[in-house]
Scaffold this motif. Sequence first.
Motif, PDB file in Angstrom:
ATOM      1  N   ARG A  22       0.838  -1.193   0.000  1.00 14.21           N
ATOM      2  CA  ARG A  22       0.000   0.000   0.000  1.00 14.21           C
ATOM      3  C   ARG A  22       0.878   1.249   0.000  1.00 14.21           C
ATOM      4  O   ARG A  22       2.080   1.160   0.246  1.00 14.21           O
ATOM      5  N   VAL A  23       0.275   2.421  -0.286  1.00 15.65           N
ATOM      6  CA  VAL A  23       1.052   3.653  -0.356  1.00 15.65           C
ATOM      7  C   VAL A  23       0.352   4.785   0.381  1.00 15.65           C
ATOM      8  O   VAL A  23      -0.865   4.765   0.591  1.00 15.65           O
ATOM      9  N   LEU A  24       1.154   5.784   0.743  1.00 20.18           N
ATOM     10  CA  LEU A  24       0.665   6.979   1.440  1.00 20.18           C
ATOM     11  C   LEU A  24       1.675   8.091   1.168  1.00 20.18           C
ATOM     12  O   LEU A  24       2.882   7.855   1.183  1.00 20.18           O
ATOM     13  N   ASP A  25       1.197   9.340   0.930  1.00 21.27           N
ATOM     14  CA  ASP A  25       2.108  10.441   0.616  1.00 21.27           C
ATOM     15  C   ASP A  25       2.537  11.186   1.878  1.00 21.27           C
ATOM     16  O   ASP A  25       2.421  12.414   1.976  1.00 21.27           O
ATOM     17  N   VAL A  26       3.012  10.421   2.846  1.00 18.27           N
ATOM     18  CA  VAL A  26       3.514  10.965   4.104  1.00 18.27           C
ATOM     19  C   VAL A  26       4.718  10.133   4.516  1.00 18.27           C
ATOM     20  O   VAL A  26       4.703   8.903   4.364  1.00 18.27           O
ATOM     21  N   ASN A  27       5.756  10.779   5.038  1.00 12.31           N
ATOM     22  CA  ASN A  27       6.894  10.038   5.586  1.00 12.31           C
ATOM     23  C   ASN A  27       6.460   9.377   6.896  1.00 12.31           C
ATOM     24  O   ASN A  27       6.189  10.074   7.883  1.00 12.31           O
ATOM     25  N   ASP A  28       6.419   8.048   6.927  1.00 13.20           N
ATOM     26  CA  ASP A  28       5.910   7.355   8.117  1.00 13.20           C
ATOM     27  C   ASP A  28       6.597   5.999   8.247  1.00 13.20           C
ATOM     28  O   ASP A  28       6.112   4.974   7.763  1.00 13.20           O
ATOM     29  N   ARG A  29       7.745   5.991   8.926  1.00 15.78           N
ATOM     30  CA  ARG A  29       8.558   4.771   9.035  1.00 15.78           C
ATOM     31  C   ARG A  29       7.816   3.629   9.725  1.00 15.78           C
ATOM     32  O   ARG A  29       8.104   2.458   9.488  1.00 15.78           O
ATOM     33  N   ALA A  30       6.845   3.949  10.586  1.00 17.40           N
ATOM     34  CA  ALA A  30       6.129   2.907  11.327  1.00 17.40           C
ATOM     35  C   ALA A  30       5.304   2.011  10.421  1.00 17.40           C
ATOM     36  O   ALA A  30       4.889   0.920  10.830  1.00 17.40           O
ATOM     37  N   LEU A  31       5.062   2.459   9.173  1.00 16.27           N
ATOM     38  CA  LEU A  31       4.248   1.677   8.243  1.00 16.27           C
ATOM     39  C   LEU A  31       5.081   0.860   7.255  1.00 16.27           C
ATOM     40  O   LEU A  31       4.524   0.194   6.384  1.00 16.27           O
ATOM     41  N   ARG A  32       6.398   0.892   7.381  1.00 20.88           N
ATOM     42  CA  ARG A  32       7.239   0.170   6.414  1.00 20.88           C
ATOM     43  C   ARG A  32       6.920  -1.324   6.399  1.00 20.88           C
ATOM     44  O   ARG A  32       6.907  -1.949   5.339  1.00 20.88           O
ATOM     45  N   ASN A  33       6.702  -1.889   7.555  1.00 20.15           N
ATOM     46  CA  ASN A  33       6.395  -3.317   7.655  1.00 20.15           C
ATOM     47  C   ASN A  33       5.241  -3.487   8.637  1.00 20.15           C
ATOM     48  O   ASN A  33       5.351  -3.116   9.811  1.00 20.15           O
TER      49      ASN A  33
END
Length: 565
Positions: A167-178
């Motif tokens: 999935r994708v999101l246009d925000v820097n959010d390292r918690a969603l990498r995995n």
Amino acid sequence: MAMMSDLEIAQEATLRPPTEIAEVMGLPTDLLEPYGDSLAKIKLRAIDELADVPRAKYVVVSAITPTPLGEGKTTTTVGLGQAMTHIGRRATITLRQPSMGPTFGIKGGAAGGGYSQVIPMELLNLHLTGDFHAVTAAHNLLAAMLDNHLFRGNESGLDLDNITWRRVLDVNDRALRNIVVGLGGKMDGVTRQTGFDITAASEVMAVLSLASDLGDLKQRLARLVVGYTPDGEPVTADDLQAAGAMAAIMRDAVKPNLLQTLEGTPVLVHAGPFGNIATGNSSVIADRIGQHTGDFLITEAGFGADMGAERFFNIKCRQSGMVPDAAVLVATVRALKAHSGNHHIVAGRPLPDDLLAENPDEVFQGGANLRKQIDNVRLHGVSPVVCINAFPTDHESEWDAIRQIAEEAGARVALSHHFTNGGKGATDLAEAVAEAAEEPSDFTLLYPDDAPLRDKIEAVATRVYGAEGVDYSAKAAKALDTYEANGFGHLPVCIAKTHLSISSDPTLLGAPTGWRLPVTEVRASVGAGFIYPLCGDMRTMPGLGSSPAAFRVDVDDDGTISGLS
């Protein structure tokens, strides 16, 4: 008196109506779809209606290998476009749309800078007409339909351990990498590990950038591979019956956005593919329209010439059929000093004091990188022009050193003050580019379509990067064999590597030799139309720093935005 900030300069500018900008381009106003008072989308029938207008000279702006701070390619692209008016020529500029990840992170926006900016700067940097959100929605619709397909029995036989669509999101959010999805009860879906990338890294974004029209976009979306069966057979968006709905979401996003520079030069802003794992170039559609709207079409390619320009030549031009007439290489004193190996530059921190001291010898020490990037442009039969992007902290002796390196390599070179003086500060650059573009084009692709994938990878590695050869992991070798067996062997390659070195090792500066390119993994962007080998750890979902730009961005009660950079 201190120079105003980029945002202050942009907010003091007088915006011309989009119809006036279209008139400069020779673009009939009935081809515009207004978006507020300051910008418009361009209808795709402009491609056919402008087809008989003479073709503009096609110029790509690239750079030497940059520092983490960037060397001003967008600012140079804008300044060069503005300068063309000052020498009696008409130009149209095409640029990528900025991602809000960097805008709220460390790098900031991507509207240019100083007196060479695209306006309205606030709209450009804050999701513009919503194209990024359309990409996000289309991408995530496919993800939802994929998980629904699994929940409903997995008729396609997808291997849960070989699903590639995240999935994708246009925000820097390292918690969603995995992440793990499907937790909860039985009705909450199939439990599996997946993750998020930033929207710019979406293959849907790459599809948008390389599609030639809406029909082509729909066909590319249908070819998107979401994963593989245990036998290695690809499962596509078409298999999941998702392509039509995705294309419907993208109906308006496929139209380029018409903006302007501070001096009223037309700018087409469209698409924003990730520069490490995709082309890092604006859209083919924007260029197809822009090539019939002036004397020059000036576009930008991400990172150094070994990356953005190589992909511009071998992927974008291969897809569009358009032939470049000249290439600009942006060089800065600070970057060449960095390539001397004597300094350490960190994004978000002030430049080291000793890097700002006058030292032309360090410029010469870092000159190997500029020479190699000049060679990389010439390798494709295109005339290079070196732009010395002047900074206030530079010294004339250091500019002279860059000029000497470029001239000894046989390249045209011009000093440019477009950041502080706008178009009039880049007239020497404009004259040099116009002269280079008059030379007969000898453009050539680096490899043919029918070359084996390994030969394509090795051509880029050895001829562009200067590697001695390529080493493939067992996993990468197996993937290459599978892709060729599945009929993907005709696709070009987009090598995912660090942008901080011509090599795959970010610590190797200048123009390193005696190294081998390690390909650890190979993935296929079948919808976009390229294979991408991975040569290192590519972060496709950035994180926020300790002092992100988001801390400084605000809006007052009247709707005036502050803090953008």
